[in-house]
Each structure stands twice: as C-alpha cells, then as structure tokens.
Design an enzyme around this catalytic site. Structure first.
Site, PDB file in Angstrom:
ATOM      1  CG  ASN A  98      -0.444   0.711   2.393  1.00 23.90           C
ATOM      2  OD1 ASN A  98      -0.620   1.930   2.537  1.00 23.90           O
ATOM      3  ND2 ASN A  98       0.260  -0.014   3.264  1.00 23.90           N
ATOM      4  CG  PHE A 126      -0.843   9.167   7.290  1.00 23.15           C
ATOM      5  CD1 PHE A 126      -0.626   7.822   7.495  1.00 23.15           C
ATOM      6  CD2 PHE A 126       0.072  10.077   7.815  1.00 23.15           C
ATOM      7  CE1 PHE A 126       0.485   7.372   8.204  1.00 23.15           C
ATOM      8  CE2 PHE A 126       1.174   9.649   8.513  1.00 23.15           C
ATOM      9  CZ  PHE A 126       1.394   8.302   8.707  1.00 23.15           C
ATOM     10  CB  SER A 173       3.626   5.878   7.397  1.00 25.48           C
ATOM     11  OG  SER A 173       3.211   5.787   6.041  1.00 25.48           O
ATOM     12  CG  ASN A 196       2.961   4.575   1.907  1.00 23.94           C
ATOM     13  OD1 ASN A 196       3.831   4.306   1.079  1.00 23.94           O
ATOM     14  ND2 ASN A 196       2.223   3.656   2.500  1.00 23.94           N
ATOM     15  CB  THR A 197       3.803  10.672   5.177  1.00 23.23           C
ATOM     16  OG1 THR A 197       2.453  10.208   5.213  1.00 23.23           O
ATOM     17  CG2 THR A 197       3.843  12.164   5.436  1.00 23.23           C
ATOM     18  CE  LYS A 218       2.613   0.358  12.823  1.00 23.85           C
ATOM     19  NZ  LYS A 218       1.235   0.239  12.371  1.00 23.85           N
ATOM     20  CG  ASN A 248       4.180   1.424   9.639  1.00 26.35           C
ATOM     21  OD1 ASN A 248       3.502   0.927   8.729  1.00 26.35           O
ATOM     22  ND2 ASN A 248       3.866   2.556  10.217  1.00 26.35           N
TER      23      ASN A 248
HETATM   24  C1  LIG Z   1      -3.571  -0.923   3.548  1.00 29.64           C
HETATM   25  C2  LIG Z   1      -2.753  -0.638   4.766  1.00 29.64           C
HETATM   26  C3  LIG Z   1      -2.874   0.587   5.399  1.00 29.64           C
HETATM   27  C4  LIG Z   1      -2.109   0.871   6.536  1.00 29.64           C
HETATM   28  N1  LIG Z   1      -2.262   2.082   7.155  1.00 29.64           N
HETATM   29  C5  LIG Z   1      -1.562   2.315   8.285  1.00 29.64           C
HETATM   30  C6  LIG Z   1      -1.749   3.528   8.982  1.00 29.64           C
HETATM   31  O1  LIG Z   1      -2.551   4.390   8.616  1.00 29.64           O
HETATM   32  N2  LIG Z   1      -1.015   3.725  10.120  1.00 29.64           N
HETATM   33  C7  LIG Z   1      -0.127   2.797  10.597  1.00 29.64           C
HETATM   34  O2  LIG Z   1       0.511   3.026  11.629  1.00 29.64           O
HETATM   35  N3  LIG Z   1       0.054   1.628   9.950  1.00 29.64           N
HETATM   36  C8  LIG Z   1      -0.641   1.372   8.818  1.00 29.64           C
HETATM   37  N4  LIG Z   1      -0.470   0.177   8.188  1.00 29.64           N
HETATM   38  C9  LIG Z   1       0.494  -0.819   8.728  1.00 29.64           C
HETATM   39  C10 LIG Z   1      -0.202  -1.817   9.651  1.00 29.64           C
HETATM   40  O3  LIG Z   1      -0.699  -1.190  10.797  1.00 29.64           O
HETATM   41  C11 LIG Z   1       0.760  -2.935  10.108  1.00 29.64           C
HETATM   42  O4  LIG Z   1       1.734  -2.388  10.958  1.00 29.64           O
HETATM   43  C12 LIG Z   1       1.447  -3.632   8.929  1.00 29.64           C
HETATM   44  O5  LIG Z   1       0.532  -3.850   7.881  1.00 29.64           O
HETATM   45  C13 LIG Z   1       2.057  -4.964   9.356  1.00 29.64           C
HETATM   46  O6  LIG Z   1       1.089  -5.847   9.855  1.00 29.64           O
HETATM   47  P1  LIG Z   1       0.433  -7.042   8.961  1.00 29.64           P
HETATM   48  O7  LIG Z   1       1.568  -7.806   8.348  1.00 29.64           O
HETATM   49  O8  LIG Z   1      -0.397  -7.794   9.939  1.00 29.64           O
HETATM   50  O9  LIG Z   1      -0.387  -6.382   7.917  1.00 29.64           O
HETATM   51  C14 LIG Z   1      -1.212  -0.110   7.041  1.00 29.64           C
HETATM   52  C15 LIG Z   1      -1.119  -1.355   6.402  1.00 29.64           C
HETATM   53  C16 LIG Z   1      -1.874  -1.629   5.284  1.00 29.64           C
HETATM   54  C17 LIG Z   1      -1.739  -2.974   4.629  1.00 29.64           C
END
Ligand SMILES: Cc1cc2nc3c(=O)[nH]c(=O)nc-3n(C[C@H](O)[C@H](O)[C@H](O)COP(=O)(O)O)c2cc1C
Length: 335
Positions: free
Chosen positions: A106, A110, A172, A174-175, A206, A235
């Site tokens: 992704n 945000f 993140s 992505n910012t 985080k 993350n």
């Molecule tokens: C589509 C998507 C959007 C995410 N948006 C955020 C976010 O807004 N803030 C954040 O701290 N992490 C975000 N994450 C990261 C997740 O919170 C998590 O830390 C990461 O996906 C690893 O966990 P997983 O392997 O169980 O997905 C996002 C992940 C995905 C896949």
C-alpha cells in the site's frame, strides 16, 4: 495459500473490498452474536486487555467500526492514523494484494477525515467501549517536517480524553520525509516535546522495520530516555523480498514477518532492563502458530492487518478457539 472460494471478498479488486468492508462489518455486527473472547488476558498500567490480539493502525482510520471490532472479539483497538486536517489518499495506485504470498502493498499516505471527525465518533461510542483504545496519530502531507511536532501536539490536545494510549507514527513509508524524524538529530527533541509537554497520557512509538540493528537500538535509547511507554514492532517495509511490486509503498503480511521478528528479538534484549515498557508485535502474524511464536519471543500484545484481509473478520474467534484450550506446560509464556 488461502482459498478464494471460502473468502469471496478476495474475488473483488482490493480497493473495492477495502471500500465495502466498513459496511460489511456493520452488518456482521447485527447478525452475529458478540464474541467475548478471553485468553492470555493482560493488565498494563490501568488497562485490561481480555486477549492480546488487536487490530493494527490503518484498518479503522476514522473510527467507523470500533464497536464492530469489539463485537468480533478484538482484545484492543487502534484507530488511525489520524491527521489534524482531513486529507485524501495519495494519487495513483494505493493498494495491491498478493494472495499467493499472503502479502499486501500500500501507498495510501494517511487518508483521513481529520481529527475532529474522529473525535466526534469516539465521543459517541466511548461509553460502550470495554476494551483499550489506542489512537495512532500522524502529520498532514502538507505540513513541513520541521513543523511536524505541531500536528502531533494538536492531535494529542484534542483527543487525549478519549485515548488510552497514543501511537506515535513516524514510520509510515508513504508520507514523504516522515521517517527522517527517526534521525538522532531530530528524534530527542521531537519525542521530548510529546512526552513532557503534553496532557498526561501513554505514548507508544511505532517503529520502521527498515532500521538497522544500530539504528533501532539508538532509537530505543532515545525513546526510553524520553519516557515513551512502549513500542510497536513494526510498520510496513520498503524492502522487497517479493518481485514485481512498485519501488515505493509499504509491504506487509508474510514477507514482512522475518523483519518484524528480527526487530522484536533485537529490541527484547535491550528492553529487558525496562520490563514496564509495553511490547507490541505487528507484521506477518497470520495464524495461531504465529501468535504463539511472537508471544514466546516476548511480545505482550499482537496486532493484525493482513490476516484480516486474507482470513476475514472471524480471525479473532478462530484463534481464540486454539488459545482458549488449557495450555500444555511450557507451551506459551503466560503473562
Ligand atoms: C492498507 C494498509 C494501510 C495501513 N495504514 C496504516 C496507517 O494508517 N497507520 C499505521 O501506523 N500503519 C498502517 N499500516 C500498517 C499496519 O498497521 C501494520 O503495521 C502492517 O501492515 C504490518 O502488519 P500485517 O503484516 O499484519 O499487515 C497499514 C497497512 C496496510 C496494509
């Protein structure tokens, strides 16, 4: 690999499934019995977690489904990332799914309805919430990095009465520029300004899985010094253990697991001297075995995102059936 036949939402393009999921969760709430799931209950500070498995940041960015996740058996909720002002997602492709490798990519950046929308939502539902609520906060895309702390301060000022803890998200990918806040020239001032000058609350940091061991340990030292209360490892990653994905954007799910576990091991050694710090594992937790492994590695709490996409919203119930069985001696380090 999961079968699409038993998970019909996986036939939909990922963004459609993403857009429909809040409504689907609302409906499920009304047609299924509540899951009061208790296993490995944990007390931390004045908070009680009936089980250690919660939803990760990014799933419920605007606090739309908080009571639905509680109904489905989550042990705690994290909403956000919340930004001060509303903002749209990044332009262009923002979400891909790789079912074969149990991975998501992704570059959402945000998307948020803004802190005042979230505040109103949480004020309305807070009296019905029985599990801990974390609020993940970030900066707006247009805020210069030198002024980032002001965005975090504003979120804390407005939301502190509603949050059991804040998750400080500077990890993140992505910012643009966000991860530069980890730089040792910037991090101490940034974290001190949050932990010492804000209304009293608990603060969790985080982490990025792309920090080297040295960078991670430096970050932990600075954060402990600033009196951060706990950590989320981690993350999404900019690294590409999988081929065929765009260079930018964060990867999550199974390919993230080795990085997330490595960080947990490095951090656990350092944090042995600080047993009061909350340790949360996130990244590639996709099964009861993964949960068992992370708990035995020393995580207090666990979070899932990708697992919910591939296994569906009854994941909390499914794993609880494994963990609610009486444990064999030595099977898991109970808290
Ligand atoms: C589509 C998507 C959007 C995410 N948006 C955020 C976010 O807004 N803030 C954040 O701290 N992490 C975000 N994450 C990261 C997740 O919170 C998590 O830390 C990461 O996906 C690893 O966990 P997983 O392997 O169980 O997905 C996002 C992940 C995905 C896949």
């Amino acid at each position: 690999m999961v079968s699409k036949l038993t998970k019909p939402w996986l036939f939909l393009p990922p963004l459609w499934a993403h857009a429909l999921s809040p409504l689907a969760l609302r409906i499920l709430h009304h047609i299924t019995p509540p899951q009061n799931i208790s296993w490995h209950a944990l007390k931390w500070k004045n908070l009680f977690f009936p089980n250690p498995l919660g939803i990760s940041g990014g799933i419920d960015k605007n606090a739309i489904n908080v009571l639905d996740w509680q109904h489905l058996g989550a042990g705690f909720i994290e909403v956000g990332t919340v930004t001060p002002k509303p903002q749209p997602p990044n332009p262009g492709p923002i979400l891909l799914r790789d079912t074969q490798h149990m991975a998501l990519w992704n570059r959402m950046g945000f998307p948020s309805k803004g802190l005042f929308f979230v505040k109103k939502k949480l004020q309305r539902i807070k009296p019905q919430l029985k599990i801990p609520l974390f609020i993940n906060i970030g900066k707006n895309r247009t805020t210069p990095i030198e002024e980032a702390h002001q965005d975090y301060h504003l979120c804390i000022k407005e939301l502190h009465a509603l949050a059991d803890a804040f998750v400080i998200n500077i990890s993140s990918p992505n910012t643009p520029g966000l991860r530069t806040l980890f730089h040792p020239d910037r991090l101490p001032n940034f974290l001190n300004s949050i932990c010492h000058t804000q209304p009293s609350s608990s603060f969790l940091l985080k982490l990025s899985p792309d920090l080297s061991q040295k960078e991670l340990l430096t970050t932990l030292e600075i954060a402990v010094e600033a009196k951060i209360d706990g950590f989320i490892f981690s993350n999404t990653t900019l690294s590409r253990p999988l081929e065929g994905l765009p260079q930018e954007g964060g990867l999550s799910g199974k390919p993230l697991a080795p990085l997330s576990k490595q960080q947990l091991l490095w951090a656990k050694t350092f944090l042995k001297s600080f047993p009061e710090k909350l340790i949360i594992s996130s990244g590639g937790i996709l099964s009861a075995e993964d949960i068992q492994e992370r708990l035995s590695m020393g995580a207090h709490l666990l979070q899932v995102y990708t697992a919910l996409v591939f296994h569906g919203p009854f994941f909390f119930r499914k794993v609880s059936q494994v963990f609610s069985q009486p444990l064999k001696k030595g099977e898991i380090n109970a808290h």
